[in-house]
Write a protein that holds these residues in place. Structure first.
Motif, PDB file in Angstrom:
ATOM      1  N   LEU A   1      -4.507  11.250 -13.155  1.00  0.00           N
ATOM      2  CA  LEU A   1      -4.326  10.564 -11.881  1.00  0.00           C
ATOM      3  C   LEU A   1      -5.106  11.347 -10.852  1.00  0.00           C
ATOM      4  N   VAL A   2      -5.900  10.635 -10.079  1.00  0.00           N
ATOM      5  CA  VAL A   2      -6.739  11.319  -9.114  1.00  0.00           C
ATOM      6  C   VAL A   2      -6.602  10.631  -7.759  1.00  0.00           C
ATOM      7  N   ALA A   3      -6.460  11.421  -6.740  1.00  0.00           N
ATOM      8  CA  ALA A   3      -6.518  10.905  -5.374  1.00  0.00           C
ATOM      9  C   ALA A   3      -7.822  11.396  -4.769  1.00  0.00           C
TER      10      ALA A   3
ATOM     11  N   PHE B   1      -7.472   2.103  -6.876  1.00  0.00           N
ATOM     12  CA  PHE B   1      -6.847   1.430  -5.756  1.00  0.00           C
ATOM     13  C   PHE B   1      -7.295   2.122  -4.481  1.00  0.00           C
TER      14      PHE B   1
ATOM     15  N   VAL C   1       2.220   6.703  -6.817  1.00  0.00           N
ATOM     16  CA  VAL C   1       1.161   7.581  -7.321  1.00  0.00           C
ATOM     17  C   VAL C   1       1.481   9.038  -7.016  1.00  0.00           C
TER      18      VAL C   1
ATOM     19  N   THR D   1       4.247  15.796 -13.271  1.00  0.00           N
ATOM     20  CA  THR D   1       3.536  16.598 -14.262  1.00  0.00           C
ATOM     21  C   THR D   1       3.720  18.100 -14.124  1.00  0.00           C
TER      22      THR D   1
ATOM     23  N   THR E   1       1.177   4.024  -2.966  1.00  0.00           N
ATOM     24  CA  THR E   1       0.887   5.413  -2.633  1.00  0.00           C
ATOM     25  C   THR E   1       2.044   6.311  -3.049  1.00  0.00           C
TER      26      THR E   1
ATOM     27  N   VAL F   1      -6.851   2.638  -0.837  1.00  0.00           N
ATOM     28  CA  VAL F   1      -5.850   2.418   0.200  1.00  0.00           C
ATOM     29  C   VAL F   1      -6.550   1.946   1.465  1.00  0.00           C
TER      30      VAL F   1
ATOM     31  N   PHE G   1      -6.873   5.961  -4.936  1.00  0.00           N
ATOM     32  CA  PHE G   1      -6.217   6.565  -6.088  1.00  0.00           C
ATOM     33  C   PHE G   1      -6.813   5.960  -7.339  1.00  0.00           C
TER      34      PHE G   1
ATOM     35  N   VAL H   1      -7.759  15.321  -5.582  1.00  0.00           N
ATOM     36  CA  VAL H   1      -6.589  16.017  -6.108  1.00  0.00           C
ATOM     37  C   VAL H   1      -6.143  15.226  -7.323  1.00  0.00           C
ATOM     38  N   GLY H   2      -5.825  15.923  -8.386  1.00  0.00           N
ATOM     39  CA  GLY H   2      -5.444  15.163  -9.571  1.00  0.00           C
ATOM     40  C   GLY H   2      -4.582  15.951 -10.529  1.00  0.00           C
ATOM     41  N   THR H   3      -4.012  15.216 -11.471  1.00  0.00           N
ATOM     42  CA  THR H   3      -3.285  15.864 -12.559  1.00  0.00           C
ATOM     43  C   THR H   3      -3.760  15.254 -13.866  1.00  0.00           C
TER      44      THR H   3
ATOM     45  N   TYR I   1      -2.913  15.247 -18.316  1.00  0.00           N
ATOM     46  CA  TYR I   1      -2.011  15.617 -19.410  1.00  0.00           C
ATOM     47  C   TYR I   1      -2.677  15.176 -20.705  1.00  0.00           C
TER      48      TYR I   1
ATOM     49  N   PHE J   1       2.227  12.294  -9.595  1.00  0.00           N
ATOM     50  CA  PHE J   1       1.639  13.633  -9.520  1.00  0.00           C
ATOM     51  C   PHE J   1       2.704  14.711  -9.730  1.00  0.00           C
TER      52      PHE J   1
ATOM     53  N   ARG K   1      -9.902  -4.036  -2.802  1.00  0.00           N
ATOM     54  CA  ARG K   1      -9.336  -2.690  -2.869  1.00  0.00           C
ATOM     55  C   ARG K   1      -8.964  -2.246  -4.286  1.00  0.00           C
TER      56      ARG K   1
ATOM     57  N   THR L   1       0.828  -1.197   0.000  1.00  0.00           N
ATOM     58  CA  THR L   1       0.000   0.000   0.000  1.00  0.00           C
ATOM     59  C   THR L   1       0.869   1.256   0.000  1.00  0.00           C
TER      60      THR L   1
END
Lengths: 464, 1019
Positions: free
Chosen positions: B527-529, B473, A12, A19, A9, B475, B481, B545-547, B549, A16, B390, A5
């Motif tokens: 990508l997003v959290a 995923f 990931v 970018t 994390t 957590v 995420f 929160v994410g980015t 492209y 972020f 998960r 995990t």
């Protein structure tokens, strides 16, 4: 599990962070280059000069407007009774319908300015190449200013109500926003002077070498100077430059009927009488089906613009140039000068033919009261066209005959309206329509209204 | 539903169910005497079985779901009294106490009522899903049934009139072509005004679509409307700012159907029908036309003092003898009755861990003009897989091939367009010769339009892949995420074959083949959290929160070949002359980081904050990054204690939002100084300056503010919302004037602003519900007004770059027709009169005498949908309307051109002035476009403007569900037969063919009236 995990994390979160980097947005245009690249070597300057010639072919210059418009605005043409609307407004000189090429002319001038400046700035180029590039650039700028001056302003000394404003002068390339400042119109004298000095310098530079009839060349620069001086009524200058041009060119007048039956406009280019000719590649440079000279005048296409009866009536039966007209299936005449000679819709456009030089000389001599010389030059042309030479000892009669001869020779080639205008004559129209007096505001073309609206320094022409 | 990761409560509950169900399924083997519940769950209105409804025992946490017959069995229970909760998305949850004795299988049937307002309805928002009650922005949703009950090709057509603030303009009748969607008016001037389309998280690229001879193909052309679960229209800054870039024009989020666990359910749809023009033009007969030409020639001769009898004779020579000519209706000849057919088959189902939705469809639609049609073949696969508690994955892939075949329609006044040539060819011109061949002597037009329609080919083919994969995923229960990769890849192959059998093309090129391949590759990833938690039961916090492209690559190449030796073989390799090749490529890139923070207290007070930081390669190096944001607050007053006693009030929610979004819809290298292709001459290839640099070019922004109230009354029987909005588009990408004598006519700068404000009202009600009969109704209206706040410094107005004869004037509406002021006909002489700038009558007006005649923008517009159901019969009736727009109709005006053009004329011309004293609006017949000394009476003037207001019965759908006992005998789950119609009736004063035209109606292809029959079968 917790370890995995945490790892995921971290990965990931790491992604972020990746970018936030400016390089991610780097990209370059694939079909255009920066000004620096365009001007860094001689090939770039040559390419900009090619663009200048390409502009000349536009329907907003010689591809239509400046070549056909002056005939439609005056009495050489009539509209076919069933028209598709092409040139309907111009045919009756309705307000706002006039020869229009402001934007195209200035695109040409700006590109010519890049060539003129670039020819000086680039290193490691032989002087002869530099001279030729600069000479061609100056020729094109001078020619554009002359065309603008005669369309948007009065000739010096021929002003109506003292209106001396001509067009805007720009002699440096627009490289950035600061160069694109708003300017007021210069006077007709200033613009004509610019045209003369550009063409004089061009003539001097091209004397040592030019690229022949399809490009700005030495005889053409002199011929154009002769034409400009005719407009300025500098009669002796007109004669002198015409003589230089005649001396410098190998082109001869055609003088047999067979040549006209064969139609020099419809032969493999250039036209045998061309001193300077636009060479249009019908594949790469076609104006398309609807906007060029042949589409406007030829029964293969729209045939909206026909020779007027009044024009056909000035030809004697034995004039070889009768062969340059034909009759369509519906009985209406058309000119064979624009007969889709180089393709399905295109023609090469002779911009200066040798015949014009004899007409310039004849008119200038007549104005200088050297009537014999005037008649001599007129005779050279008339004889070559199968006519008996005109005989008179009256100056006005001779000049009137020269004006008629100009119609016979130069119809559909962009002279008629300007010939009347430079002599401050009223514009006669085809039968049934009303003459446009020289003092009418419609003699001058409307500057594009958006320019007048947005540039506070620019005054629109009167009446618009 | 996709994007489940955002709603952890829901995910947790589902996992839990899965476990429970697994337990339930194993229990029967262990227990001999069954104790439990069995029964069915149905829709209270329609008695249709509800598949996948959840039955849950609160006390024991046991549960199950209904099968495909809507039936369930819950065993392994003990004796006692329990609370049973029966729930299904979109229906009101039911709680009931039951008492079981040991060994009893209690029969338990439940009928759920549809939830009218759907507070618990899931709403798709940017990068997530929220319950309707949590939404603080302006979002309207269109449901699957509203899309699938329509006889349409593309889903966007179902949106019109369904949402406030949503306007669809200039929808063409050419099958497969684009509609222009405008959300809350038109704020940009040079930059694009199209919304951002997102399909299951994939942003679609809306440029470089197939456009040969017609308007662009539709951006949603590759999607089968039957695959769509819902469409959400995001309008305000709160909803759109998470998209930052390109959020300024609104966002259209499309969600496709997903699998559900349970037995596989197949759905087949078959329908077919016909379309026709709903209206046509009247024409003058041949003799009438010829007599009119004579009158025109005589009038002109009299003016010039010429012999009128000679003029009459000349007119007879040119146009024919009225006693001999015939009448040929060209427009009638080019129209047809089009046939439509649609087929689709889908399957959805899955196990507990893997769920799927797959479908295939084919549709073919013929237009109402000869030779126009479009078809689409599409395949879709949506897969969801839970790898563990998960980790889950999903993949969505849509493959399509669409074709559009049609003639030149808009974007020009090309004379061979059926809407130009067929309208204006003289009625005395025969279509065919006596031997049956095409007449080729077509005066003034030059084309036999019918032959062109049949023998010229203008075919666009689009191959498109819209797909994405994502992994989630979790957590823990609070944090997850998610990564997603998207692609939208399209290849458009356009082909035009101007056959040499058409004489005009033979003259021009000897026949011509043009083929162009365009390739648009649009890749993006994000990508997003996602974090969600509840503190002390009342503080609900969530954050994203994410980015992201994105790279868009585009390239095309084309080839043109002329001189085709055989009309039957229009192939490039047979062309005698290779006349042109072309090609180019371009690219842009965007990158962004975003976050959304949401907090609510006890589901009474809601706040949200969105932030997005976006960069775009189109802008200057120092100005390419922009920060976009929004904030919103909502208060659900109905949940306050002091309103708990007000029984008739079910919801009363106030919300406000404010924020800024961006627009980057300009050319890819707009900020750079460029030299580009400069033609050729004398064997050389030219280079010429294209544009000046503006290193400071940055984002165009929309600043918007919303205030709204949502309400639901009388047990949700009446509901609605009322909103006010104001959007200021600022730092516009304006083409600032440069003097043309500089060689550049303009430069793009960030100057000027335009305001759009409006009132959006959406109302819904269950009007009547008695026994088997129910009538529900939804109505929306948007009042909208724009104002130009500023242009360039000291600039009072500019020409509208997109619409002819128009200005954009500071202090006025965004669009104004700028035309001559027509005063009518002088009763004394029949000539056209005008008002000059001083209001004086004159025959001749100049450029100073133009005036602002009104706007094409409507004052208000909207829709009204009604759903009636009576047992198994249901009827949908949907109206849309628009009021206050002015249309400049060139198509209709071509009919009024001066007779000297020798063209067809409208019978309206009979109203012309004929003798002194006649009072009319049409000047005397005249064989010239203008009277001597007068302004051309056919030039742009308010004479050509028409009121475009209309009310249209847009769609009707009547369906009947066969009785279950009959269906069951056929081993089918459900069979519904239906008939549908589009554009049935239109009420309007507009004289042209279709008031749904935008701006000019130049050569506009009107929408058809369509009638379809079909059936939906589930098994």
């Amino acid at each position: 599990m917790l370890k995995i995990t945490t790892k995921i994390t971290l990965i990931v979160v790491g992604l972020f962070l990746v970018t936030s980097c400016d390089g991610l947005l780097d990209t370059e245009p694939a079909d255009a280059v920066s000004p620096e690249v365009a001007q860094e070597n001689i090939a770039g300057i040559e390419a900009i000069l090619t663009s200048v010639y390409n502009r000349l072919q536009s329907q907003w210059r010689f591809g239509r407007e400046v070549t056909l418009g002056p005939d439609v605005l005056a009495d050489n043409t009539d509209q076919h009774p069933i028209t598709s609307g092409r040139y309907d407004g111009m045919a009756v000189n309705s307000q706002g319908s006039h020869i229009t090429f402001w934007n195209t002319a200035y695109l040409t001038i700006n590109e010519a300015n890049f060539v003129i400046a670039g020819a000086e700035e680039i290193d490691g180029v032989p002087q002869s190449t530099r001279d030729r590039l600069r000479g061609e650039g100056l020729f094109q700028r001078g020619h554009a200013y002359f065309d603008l001056a005669r369309n948007y302003g009065y000739e010096p000394g021929r002003e109506v109500n003292g209106h001396t404003e001509s067009v805007i002068l720009r002699t440096n390339p627009t490289r950035d926003l600061a160069d694109a400042d708003m300017r007021a119109r210069s006077s007709n004298v200033e613009v004509y002077n610019q045209a003369v000095s550009d063409l004089e310098e061009a003539a001097a530079l091209l004397e040592t070498g030019d690229r022949g009839v399809f490009f700005a060349n030495y005889p053409a620069a002199n011929a154009l100077l002769a034409r400009v001086h005719l407009y300025l009524e500098n009669w002796q200058d007109a004669i002198d430059y015409a003589d230089i041009a005649l001396g410098a060119t190998n082109v001869q007048l055609l003088d047999s009927e067979a040549d006209f039956i064969a139609n020099p406009f419809d032969q493999s280019p250039p036209n045998a009488e061309s001193i300077y000719e636009l060479n249009i590649d019908p594949v790469e440079e076609s104006l398309g089906s609807n906007v060029g000279l042949c589409p406007y005048t030829n029964p293969r296409h729209w045939h909206d613009v026909t020779p007027s009866q009044n024009l056909l009536d000035i030809f004697d039966a034995n004039d070889y140039r009768n062969h340059l007209f034909a009759e369509a299936d519906d009985g209406f005449p058309y000119t064979l000068k624009w007969n889709c000679s180089t393709g399905n819709v295109d023609d090469n456009v002779p911009l200066i033919r040798i015949a014009e030089l004899y007409l310039i000389k004849a008119e200038a001599y007549a104005e200088l009261d050297q009537l014999t010389l005037a008649l001599d030059n007129l005779e050279i042309l008339q004889t070559a066209r199968g006519l008996d030479p005109f005989v008179s000892n009256d100056k006005d009669e001779i000049i009137a005959e020269i004006m008629v001869e100009r119609r016979r020779e130069l119809n559909f080639e962009g002279h008629r309206f300007y010939d009347l205008k430079r002599r401050a004559m009223d514009i006669p129209k085809q039968e049934g329509a009303t003459t446009v007096p020289y003092t009418d505001f419609r003699i001058l073309s409307q500057i594009p209204q958006s320019e007048a609206d947005n540039n506070p320094l620019l005054n629109q022409n009167p009446g618009y | 539903m996709s994007n489940r990761y955002t709603n952890f409560k829901k995910i947790r509950v589902e996992w839990f169910y899965s476990i429970c169900i697994a337990i339930c399924l194993t229990l029967p083997m262990a227990v001999s005497a069954q104790t439990g519940l069995q029964g069915s769950v149905t829709d209270a209105n329609t008695n249709e079985p509800l598949i996948g409804a959840t039955i849950f025992i609160i006390e024991t946490q046991q549960g199950t779901t209904t099968d495909i017959d809507g039936e369930f069995e819950l065993t392994g229970m003990e004796a006692g009294t329990f609370t049973v909760r029966v729930s299904f998305i979109g229906y009101q949850e039911q709680l009931q106490a039951v008492t079981l004795s040991s060994g009893e299988m209690l029969s338990y049937d439940v009928a759920l009522s549809p939830e009218a307002v759907g507070l618990d309805e899931l709403v798709v928002t940017g990068y997530g899903i929220r319950e309707r009650r949590e939404v603080t922005g302006a979002i309207s949703s269109v449901r699957a049934e509203q899309i699938q009950a329509r006889a349409i090709q593309t889903a966007d057509q179902a949106l019109q009139g369904r949402s406030a603030g949503f306007q669809m303009v200039g929808s063409s009748g050419q099958p497969g072509t684009a509609a222009n969607i405008r959300i809350r008016g038109i704020g940009s001037i040079n930059a694009g005004n199209d919304p951002l389309y997102i399909v299951d998280g994939v942003p679609l690229e809306d440029f470089f679509r197939s456009d040969i001879g017609t308007t662009n193909s539709n951006v949603l052309l590759g999607l089968n409307p039957g695959d769509i679960e819902s469409i959400d229209v995001l309008r305000d800054a709160e909803a759109t700012s998470i998209y930052g870039a390109q959020g300024a024009n609104g966002v259209v989020l499309i969600t496709t159907s997903r699998g559900q666990h349970g037995a596989t359910q197949f759905t087949a749809n078959i329908s077919g029908g016909v379309s026709q023009l709903h209206t046509s033009y009247d024409i003058m007969s041949g003799p009438e036309n010829v007599l009119f030409m004579q009158e025109a020639a005589i009038n002109r001769a009299l003016d010039l003092g010429n012999d009128p009898e000679a003029a009459r004779q000349s007119a007879i020579n040119s146009f024919g003898d009225p006693d001999e000519v015939g009448t040929y209706d060209w427009f009638d000849a080019v129209t047809q009755t089009g046939a439509n057919q649609r087929y689709s088959l889908s399957a959805r189902g899955g196990s507990e861990t893997t769920r799927f939705y797959i479908s295939g469809s084919y549709q073919n639609t013929e237009g109402t003009i000869v030779g126009s049609w479009s078809d689409r073949f599409s395949l879709r696969t949506n897969i969801d897989h839970d790898a563990s508690e998960r980790v889950s994955f999903s993949a969505n892939i849509n493959l399509s091939r669409a074709q559009i075949d049609g003639q030149i329609e808009s974007g020009g006044n090309f004379i061979a367009s059926p809407f130009h040539g067929a309208v204006t060819t003289r009625p005395t011109t025969p279509i065919f010769l006596e031997d049956g061949s095409y007449n080729q002597d077509i005066p003034a037009i030059g084309y036999n339009v019918l032959q062109v329609l049949r023998e010229e080919e203008r075919l666009g083919r689009e191959y498109q892949l819209i797909g994405n994969v994502s992994a989630t995923f979790a957590v823990n229960d609070n944090l997850a995420f998610r990564g997603q990769l998207n692609s939208d890849i399209r290849m458009s192959i356009d082909r035009r074959y101007a056959s040499p059998s058409i004489p005009r093309y033979e003259t021009l090129w000897g026949g011509r083949v043009f083929e162009r391949t365009r390739e648009t590759q649009n890749y993006s990833g994000n990508l997003v959290a996602d974090y969600i938690t509840t503190i002390e039961n009342v503080h609900n916090v969530s954050a994203i929160v994410g980015t992201e492209y994105r790279v868009r690559d585009y390239r095309f190449h084309s080839a043109t070949g002329d001189d085709i030796p055989n009309a039957l073989l229009g192939q490039l390799n047979l062309a005698g002359t290779a006349s042109a090749i072309a090609g180019r490529s371009t690219q842009y890139k965007t990158a962004g980081a975003f976050s959304r923070l949401q907090y609510n207290y006890d589901e009474r007070y809601f706040t949200s904050i969105n932030l997005r930081y976006d960069g775009h390669s189109r802008f200057g190096f120092d100005t390419r990054w922009g920060l976009f944001y929004s904030g919103a607050f909502a208060w659900d007053a109905a949940r306050e204690e002091f309103l708990q006693d007000v029984e008739w009030l079910n919801q009363l929610r106030f919300r406000v939002s404010h924020g800024i979004t961006g627009n980057a819809s300009i050319s890819d290298f707009a900020s750079r100084a460029l030299f580009g292709q400069g033609g050729t001459y004398g064997g050389g290839v030219g280079l010429r300056p294209q544009q000046l640099a503006n290193a400071n070019l940055g984002w165009e922004q929309a600043r918007s503010t919303d205030i709204a109230v949502d309400f639901a009354l009388f047990e949700d029987r009446v509901y609605g919302s009322l909103g006010l909005y104001r959007t200021d588009n600022e730092n516009l990408h304006l083409q600032r004037f440069l003097p043309s004598d500089s060689g550049f006519g303009s430069i793009i700068e960030n100057v000027g602003s335009v305001r759009n404000e409006g009132i959006e009202i959406e109302l819904g009600a269950v009007v009547l519900s008695r026994g088997n009969f129910a009538w529900s109704s939804e109505f929306n209206i948007t009042f909208q007004e724009s104002e130009v706040l500023e242009l360039d410094i000291d600039q009072e107005w500019m020409s509208d770059p997109n619409v002819a004869a128009s200005r954009i004037i500071v202090g006025d509406q965004r669009h104004q027709w700028w035309v001559r002021n027509y005063a009518g006909v002088n009763p004394a002489d029949g000539r056209a009169l005008w008002f000059d700038a001083e209001g004086e009558l004159t025959y001749s007006v100049g450029s100073d005498d133009f005036f602002a005649a009104g706007s094409m923008e409507p004052d208000y517009y909207g829709g009204w949908g009604n759903q009636f159901s009576y047992g198994p019969v249901s009827l949908d009736v949907f109206f849309q309307y628009e009021f206050g727009s002015l249309i400049l109709d060139e198509q209709y005006s071509n009919f009024h051109l001066a007779p000297h053009r020798g063209r067809n004329l409208s019978p309206d011309m009979f109203r012309r002035w004929q003798e002194p004293g006649d009072i009319t609006d049409i000047p005397k017949a005249y064989s010239q476009g203008s009277f001597p000394g007068g302004t051309g009476h056919n030039l742009f003037s308010d004479r050509r403007l028409y009121d475009g207001s209309y009310i249209r019965l847009k769609s009707v759908n009547l369906s009947y569900t066969l009785p279950p006992n009959l269906t069951n005998r056929m081993n089918l789950n459900m069979v519904t037969v239906f008939t549908r119609a589009e554009n049935l009736i239109t009420w309007t004063e507009y004289p042209g063919l279709d008031p749904e035209v935008f701006d000019r109606g130049q050569t506009f292809y009107p929408q058809p009236r369509t009638l379809e029959f079909g059936a939906e079968i589930r098994f």
